[in-house]
Design a protein around this motif. Structure first.
Motif, mmCIF file in Angstrom:
data_model
loop_
_atom_site.group_PDB
_atom_site.id
_atom_site.type_symbol
_atom_site.label_atom_id
_atom_site.label_comp_id
_atom_site.label_asym_id
_atom_site.label_seq_id
_atom_site.Cartn_x
_atom_site.Cartn_y
_atom_site.Cartn_z
ATOM 1 N N UNK A 64 0.829 -1.198 0.000
ATOM 2 C CA UNK A 64 0.000 0.000 0.000
ATOM 3 C C UNK A 64 0.868 1.255 0.000
ATOM 4 N N UNK A 67 2.593 1.652 -3.302
ATOM 5 C CA UNK A 67 1.672 2.137 -4.328
ATOM 6 C C UNK A 67 1.546 3.659 -4.230
ATOM 7 N N UNK A 68 1.428 4.153 -2.996
ATOM 8 C CA UNK A 68 1.329 5.602 -2.809
ATOM 9 C C UNK A 68 2.652 6.282 -3.153
ATOM 10 N N UNK A 71 3.364 6.336 -6.934
ATOM 11 C CA UNK A 71 2.386 7.094 -7.712
ATOM 12 C C UNK A 71 2.876 8.489 -8.061
ATOM 13 N N UNK A 72 2.163 9.183 -8.961
ATOM 14 C CA UNK A 72 2.615 10.496 -9.449
ATOM 15 C C UNK A 72 2.782 11.537 -8.336
ATOM 16 N N UNK A 89 4.900 2.080 -10.836
ATOM 17 C CA UNK A 89 3.887 1.081 -10.505
ATOM 18 C C UNK A 89 3.500 0.353 -11.790
ATOM 19 N N UNK A 90 3.068 -0.889 -11.673
ATOM 20 C CA UNK A 90 2.655 -1.717 -12.814
ATOM 21 C C UNK A 90 3.794 -1.978 -13.789
ATOM 22 N N UNK A 91 5.035 -1.941 -13.336
ATOM 23 C CA UNK A 91 6.130 -2.251 -14.248
ATOM 24 C C UNK A 91 7.070 -3.233 -13.571
ATOM 25 N N UNK A 168 0.661 -8.009 -5.661
ATOM 26 C CA UNK A 168 -0.759 -7.814 -5.931
ATOM 27 C C UNK A 168 -1.111 -6.327 -5.835
ATOM 28 N N UNK A 169 -0.486 -5.643 -4.872
ATOM 29 C CA UNK A 169 -0.812 -4.234 -4.657
ATOM 30 C C UNK A 169 -0.224 -3.334 -5.737
ATOM 31 N N UNK A 172 -0.583 -4.911 -10.939
ATOM 32 C CA UNK A 172 -1.536 -4.659 -12.009
ATOM 33 C C UNK A 172 -1.685 -5.822 -12.975
ATOM 34 N N UNK A 173 -1.111 -6.990 -12.625
ATOM 35 C CA UNK A 173 -1.377 -8.228 -13.353
ATOM 36 C C UNK A 173 -1.119 -8.148 -14.862
ATOM 37 N N UNK A 174 0.057 -7.653 -15.247
ATOM 38 C CA UNK A 174 0.393 -7.543 -16.673
ATOM 39 C C UNK A 174 1.230 -8.749 -17.077
#
Lengths: 231, 255
Positions: A64, A67-68, A71-72, A89-91, A168-169, A172-174
């Motif tokens: 968590x 993720x924060x 983030x941007x 995130x997501x990479x 999981x947090x 983004x499941x790519x």
């Protein structure tokens, strides 16, 4: 037993992630563990505690905050954006960053214990023979701490393979980028594909057992506890 | 030791005598699909205020609830995000056939925290104004299936494939957009609308001809077949008051 293409993709990605993270952690972790083992600084306690935090925190807390932070509007996100790298995130890079935090204690602590076990004496002897600090580290401490490096590498690798909550947090499941085996298993269960979940889960059980067996086998040989979770 | 025990048992007896002879109040545990979190809380609150019963809500993905219920999880009611899972529970003898009903039809919304990004239309999707589009996982989440349907009807699915990030359920899909890690995403209308007013950011309410209706079914589980509290809660959800609460969160409810 037949793994689907997506399953194999997830397995390969997991192995790639764990390898990358283990190499990076050994590079950064060794000097850190060396410092922790030798220092009498008042920061030793707080820094040791900070490193051990992922042992007790739920991965969701780490995930968590990552993720924060990624983030941007987060500190890491703003930094990476100012470098023109975008957000992580997501990479795959984001997962590497997350896993480094997550597996840090599993690498640093065995190394620290190994350096502790080397003791002062061999280093002092080397110093009286004219060896400088760098020389002492590379020709005395490193070879003597070899079993510690083995344990650190194996545990760091295995722990990254077993990572779930953090991925999981921030994942983004790519496919091919962030969909690791543990997430793939979760997906199979969610989609009620219990047979496929079972195959992959069983693979994880066997793999983890063999990893731990190798660590404990090693411990028996050296008659020394290499896995210890406290100062 | 025996004195203490005597004293203790006297106290317990006194307490027991203070309790009402027959307790009408019961507790029920409801497994709720994450898209329905907000209305479920509101429904439970109002239900508790007007009855003796206590409602315990558990939120999560329908797929996980299905697995848990199949393995004996102590839930009394199941509010799924789809129709297949309650139906399958009935077929497996774990839920009661004649209790099955559609409690809501979900609405899909393209949403961003940025107030300027979405101009009440899908135009932004074919622009270069974003790098990540968050959708729920279409393999098991009904809102994800609907989102992919919309993208493929707009002929954008192939082009946007590299920009898609997938939440495990609609709550995580929303979280990715809310934290700014994805600029926009397909979320449940109930997450961003209250009384038909957008709470924040910008949005496009996806027109209904672009995706198949997201029918969400609820079912009474076998273990609760004689649980008065569970039956009362179901009746409340189906009442006109219950339906108007559900509607106020942007769902369509049949009459």
């Amino acid at each position: 037993m037949g793994f689907s293409e997506a399953d194999i993709g997830a397995i390969l990605l997991t192995l790639r992630l764990a390898t990358t993270v283990t190499i990076l952690l050994l590079l950064f972790g060794a000097p850190l563990a060396w410092w922790l083992a030798r220092t009498s600084s008042r920061f030793k306690g707080p820094i040791g505690a900070l490193i051990a935090l992922p042992l007790v925190l739920p991965p969701t807390v780490l995930g968590f905050y990552l993720l924060l932070a990624l983030g941007p509007n987060g500190p890491i996100g703003q930094f990476t954006q100012s470098l023109g790298l975008g957000t992580f995130a997501f990479s795959y890079s984001g997962l590497v960053i997350g896993s480094i935090f997550y597996s840090l204690p599993f690498v640093v602590q065995p190394l620290q214990n190994a350096f502790d076990a080397v003791g002062e004496r061999p280093l002092e002897v080397a110093a009286t023979l004219g060896a400088g600090p760098v020389d002492r580290f590379f020709s005395i401490a490193l070879p003597l701490a070899k079993p510690g490096f083995f344990t650190a590498a194996v545990l760091g690798f295995a722990h990254t393979v077993g990572e779930f909550g953090v991925v999981l947090m921030i994942g983004g499941n790519i496919p091919g980028e962030t969909r690791v085996v543990s997430v793939q298993i979760y997906d199979h269960v969610e989609a009620l594909a219990y047979d496929q979940a079972n195959q992959l889960a069983l693979l994880m059980v066997v793999f983890s057992f063999l990893i731990l067996l190798s660590v404990y086998g090693m411990q028996k040989k050296s008659h020394r506890q290499v896995l210890r979770f406290s100062q | 030791m025996s004195m203490d025990y005597k004293k203790f048992s006297r106290r317990v007896l006194c307490l027991a005598l203070l309790m009402p002879v027959s307790t009408v109040a019961a507790e029920l545990t409801v497994a709720v699909a994450s898209n329905f979190t907000a209305p479920a809380k509101y429904l439970a609150e109002e239900f508790e205020a007007q009855s003796e019963h206590q409602v315990r809500l558990v939120f999560g993905s329908s797929g996980r609830f299905f697995a848990q219920i199949s393995n004996g999880a102590p839930f009394d009611l199941f509010f799924s995000a789809d129709q297949e899972k309650p139906q399958e529970l009935i077929e497996n003898g774990l839920a009661i056939d004649d209790s099955l009903f559609t409690y809501a039809l979900g609405g899909l919304v393209l949403w961003s925290r940025d107030e300027q990004l979405i101009q009440s239309s899908p135009a932004v999707l074919s622009s270069n104004q974003f790098s990540r589009l968050s959708i729920a996982n279409a393999r098991h989440a009904p809102y994800g299936i609907a989102a992919e349907e919309v993208l493929s009807n707009l002929n954008l699915l192939a082009n946007l494939q590299s920009k898609l990030v997938r939440g495990e359920n609609i709550a995580q899909t929303f979280q990715f957009v809310f934290t700014g890690n994805a600029e926009l995403g397909f979320v449940a209308k109930s997450q961003v609308y209250q009384d038909d007013i957008l709470i924040s950011g910008s949005a496009w309410q996806v027109t209904e001809d672009l995706y198949s209706p997201i029918r969400q079914d609820a079912v009474l589980l076998q273990r609760a077949s004689t649980n008065d509290a569970a039956l009362a809660f179901l009746a409340f959800v189906r009442s006109s008051r219950g339906r108007s609460i559900i509607r106020s969160y942007g769902y369509v409810v049949g009459d």
